[in-house]
Scaffold this active site. Sequence first.
Site, short mmCIF file in Angstrom:
data_model
loop_
_atom_site.label_atom_id
_atom_site.label_comp_id
_atom_site.label_asym_id
_atom_site.label_seq_id
_atom_site.Cartn_x
_atom_site.Cartn_y
_atom_site.Cartn_z
N GLU A 117 -6.69 -7.67 -0.79
CA GLU A 117 -7.32 -7.62 0.47
C GLU A 117 -8.28 -6.63 0.93
O GLU A 117 -8.76 -5.97 0.09
CB GLU A 117 -6.29 -7.56 1.66
CG GLU A 117 -5.82 -5.93 1.77
CD GLU A 117 -4.66 -5.65 2.89
OE1 GLU A 117 -5.15 -5.23 3.84
OE2 GLU A 117 -3.73 -6.10 2.59
N GLU A 122 0.71 -1.29 0.06
CA GLU A 122 -0.14 -0.01 0.09
C GLU A 122 0.74 1.29 -0.13
O GLU A 122 0.34 2.30 0.61
CB GLU A 122 -1.01 0.21 1.03
CG GLU A 122 -1.96 -1.01 1.30
CD GLU A 122 -3.13 -0.91 2.13
OE1 GLU A 122 -3.09 0.14 2.94
OE2 GLU A 122 -4.26 -1.80 2.08
C1 LIG Z 1 -7.25 -2.29 3.05
C2 LIG Z 1 -8.59 -1.69 3.03
O1 LIG Z 1 -9.21 -1.70 2.04
N1 LIG Z 1 -9.28 -1.73 4.31
C3 LIG Z 1 -10.56 -1.24 4.56
C4 LIG Z 1 -11.08 -2.51 5.19
O2 LIG Z 1 -12.52 -2.32 5.53
C5 LIG Z 1 -12.68 -1.02 6.48
C6 LIG Z 1 -14.03 -0.87 6.79
O3 LIG Z 1 -14.27 -1.89 7.75
C7 LIG Z 1 -12.15 0.12 5.68
O4 LIG Z 1 -12.29 1.34 6.66
C8 LIG Z 1 -10.68 0.03 5.39
O5 LIG Z 1 -10.17 1.03 4.75
#
Ligand SMILES: CC(=O)N[C@H]1CO[C@H](CO)[C@@H](O)[C@@H]1O
Length: 578
Positions: free
Chosen positions: A241, A170
Amino acid sequence: MVKVWCWRWCFPFALILTVLVGAVYGGNVTYDGRSLIIDGQHRILFSGSIHYPRSTPQMWPNLVAKAKEGGLDIIQTYVFWNLHEPQQGQYNFRGRRNIVRFIKEIQAQGLYVTLRIGPYIESECTYGSDNEQFKFHMQRFAAKIVNLMKSANLYASQGGPIILSQIENEYGNVEGAFHEKGLSYIRWAAQMAVGLQTGVPWVMCKQDNAPDPVINTCNGMQCGKTFKGPNSPNKPSLWTENWTIFGEVPYIRSAEDIAYNVALFIAKRGSYINYYMSRDELLDLMQYHGGTNFDRIASAFVTTSYYDEAPLDEYAEKWKVYKEVIPSFDDTSLRANTLLDQISTAKDTSDYMWYTFRFIGNSPNGQSILSAYSQGHVLHAFVNGNVVGSAHGSHKNATFVMENKLDLIKGVNNISFLSATVGLPNSGAYLEHKVAGLSRVKVQGRDVTNQAWGYQVGLLGEKLQIYTASGSSKIQWESFQSSTKPLTWYKTTFDAPEGNDPVVLNLASMGKGYTWVNGQGIGRYWVSFITPQGTPSQKWYHIPRSLLKSTGNLLVLLEEETGNPHAITLDTVYITSQ
Ligand SMILES: CC(=O)N[C@H]1CO[C@H](CO)[C@@H](O)[C@@H]1O
Ligand SMILES: *[C@@H]1O[C@H](CO)[C@@H](O)[C@H](O)[C@H]1NC(C)=O
Ligand SMILES: *[C@@H]1O[C@H](CO)[C@@H](O)[C@H](O)[C@H]1NC(C)=O
Ligand SMILES: *[C@@H]1O[C@H](CO)[C@@H](O)[C@H](O)[C@H]1NC(C)=O
């Protein structure tokens, strides 16, 4: 009595997944615009994350078997740099860190592996920038891991199960903060990775500009909607992910929502889906695995399950207590005429750091106001040995101000703050600039920030390791009385519950602290930090069976606040299909 919704949740996966072909072993892994190609065959692949250090080696075979039963083709895991190289050059690949054993277990069960190799945070080095020192260490570690895998013949090109590797993680989120150095760094990282010659493709997640031949992949909840697609028509669409925060409501997605996004992603030429860690650790025991952040490795996740309540002291030794020593200025050897940053001072050796100073009161029994500004995460203030207040920040905003009334005596007052971190920041640019602990203190409006401060990193109980069988005898434990005081250690022993169902501690009656079983850190708990709905983010804490003996298991808790250990229960978890 029964948790129904797991099946509601799990079945749609099973339906999607049963259409998939079982994994074929080893071979030539390449890709084109449609998908990964394994031995000449285009493949739609379903993957699930299992992070090996978040469970025990004894649990791995069953976790992998469950993932396979759930229809997964691939197990995806990070490589945890900080666990493998806690001190520079001192590697540890034993026990929960035995990554080769983990991958061989996956291989034995006929699944593939995606290996997400660092970098992971290492103190002292500038993180993730075009910085020679960082790049040197990153390359050294990446090469170490690749060579470890190669020497065990674990890449698909060698007949092994690893079909993809990931470099960086990321970085696209922070790249902008480093300007042109971000771009040159990412080019270097791609070139360095490809140069390691694994014989299988590399990916970068959330990295729209991943340099060829590295594939940019999507991370997120809704890649079906949000992913802009690969940055070259010759690269496939892969989704790598999508954790719970203390104080926030655990997020459980509906099966419909997941299925919809997966279908949409595939409709838009997606060919690789990874189910990241679920919010529900115990549910994971039967689907893929979120696991336990043992020791102090991370933040929070949540548990929901059916449970048998058994008060610990019903069949255990009664609780014993030890009051942690509150140091005063005179007891400290580390001194500074200013407030030190906790992260760079404690260097990740403990969650806790004491800040102490002497305040001369000039009138007898004067009531006063103590104001403390903290950069995170949790603060407890003590004056002449008594608690005067506690406060904390949150995941969204770690900084906070604590204001308390206090009674000062004439003459020397010992004012001590215990500052606690709840995990270290793990994302964002310039991580090395992140700070925690006190930044400003005032007594009765008078700024005492630049007074003589004394420091102590860690608690006495931690230093003596009183949570281990040998350390426990170094201090005098007392019998438990009915009232509890902040900053107290609790100890008992218990027998393992019968059967094979997973074992959890229900800590709903406690506040905030840390748990050890047979000397192994089970992790932080924080049930007093309630969500807007009025419930703790996590009250059940998993104790892997493999850590337990049949009788006489040592359980030690450090409680920062107050709580009722008599109401702690040892529960077992099982999931039924009704
Ligand atoms: C990596 C990613 O997209 N994380 C997301 C996972 O889900 C949460 C919500 O529960 C998001 O806030 C995160 O950004
Ligand atoms: C691997 O597969 C690609 C295309 O799928 C092919 O071009 C290449 O020759 C193969 N390599 C080997 C060593 O078989
Ligand atoms: C302050 O600390 C010193 C050194 O530990 C101790 O001797 C003294 O009694 C303490 N004073 C109070 C008021 O607790
Ligand atoms: C975080 O909290 C502090 C203290 O409560 C406040 O001063 C600051 O504005 C907050 N920061 C953000 C970004 O909300």
